[in-house]
Design a protein around this motif. Sequence first.
Motif, short mmCIF file in Angstrom:
data_model
loop_
_atom_site.label_atom_id
_atom_site.label_comp_id
_atom_site.label_asym_id
_atom_site.label_seq_id
_atom_site.Cartn_x
_atom_site.Cartn_y
_atom_site.Cartn_z
N LYS A 1 0.86 -1.18 0.00
CA LYS A 1 0.00 0.00 0.00
C LYS A 1 0.89 1.23 0.00
O LYS A 1 1.54 1.54 1.00
N LEU A 2 0.95 1.90 -1.13
CA LEU A 2 1.77 3.09 -1.28
C LEU A 2 0.89 4.27 -1.65
O LEU A 2 0.11 4.18 -2.60
N GLU A 3 1.01 5.32 -0.88
CA GLU A 3 0.18 6.51 -1.10
C GLU A 3 0.89 7.47 -2.03
O GLU A 3 2.08 7.74 -1.86
N TRP A 4 0.18 7.98 -3.04
CA TRP A 4 0.73 9.05 -3.87
C TRP A 4 -0.40 9.78 -4.54
O TRP A 4 -1.31 9.19 -5.12
N SER A 5 -0.36 11.11 -4.44
CA SER A 5 -1.35 11.96 -5.08
C SER A 5 -0.65 13.20 -5.63
O SER A 5 0.13 13.84 -4.92
N PRO A 6 -0.91 13.56 -6.87
CA PRO A 6 -0.28 14.75 -7.44
C PRO A 6 -0.74 16.04 -6.78
O PRO A 6 -0.15 17.10 -7.00
N LEU A 7 -1.77 15.97 -5.97
CA LEU A 7 -2.31 17.15 -5.30
C LEU A 7 -1.62 17.44 -3.97
O LEU A 7 -1.86 18.49 -3.37
#
Length: 221
Positions: free
Chosen positions: A88-94
Amino acid sequence: VLPEAYTTRPRLIGWFTFGAIGMVFLYAGFMGGAVAVVREHEKRTLARILASPIGSWDLFIGKLLGNILILTPAALLCVATGLALGAKLEWSPLRLEHWLVAALLLMVLLMCVGIGFILTIVSRAKSSEGASGLALALGLTLSFIAGIWLPKWMLAAPLRSLADSFPVTWALDAVRAIMVYEASLSEVAFDVARSAVATVAIMALAAASYKALMRRYYAKA
């Protein structure tokens, strides 16, 4: 004791995904820096490079870029493998802190290669075999005792102190906090700042070591 949400299998796989990247960067980065000039000298190409229009510092920059080009795909492969295993890896361009991840991993890579350059001059290695052997041994050892592969809480107290003072661990901990545990920018700001300072300091020492190494080979020429 961490909350249950932080100790689930997907998060643990995510944690070890970046541990794998750290291990690769440590031993491959140490080795890449340690043998960068020694190997060129052994192949008798160093004199030709120094006699060409290419400046001696171009070789230093070229070796850094070469290691970046080699190790970046390795890091991406580790991430892809982790995701395939259910990480589970979190990534958001925001989110601004998520854009810092690439910079932090670059810091890890540069610190590892820089330490490799420093090892060459400190150890006074006379062959690529000696330099690579030392770099590999040190890199693998640190990966297990400096909080890279094994969590800090599993280490003995002296080793936890080592992990807490090792700049590579600072940057990698910040990456894990962002990507695995959804940390905010304010929570990782200190680690980001001191990792950046450490990267600049290590690269300055690496450049000085490179200059001393080139002076040694100039004297032999």
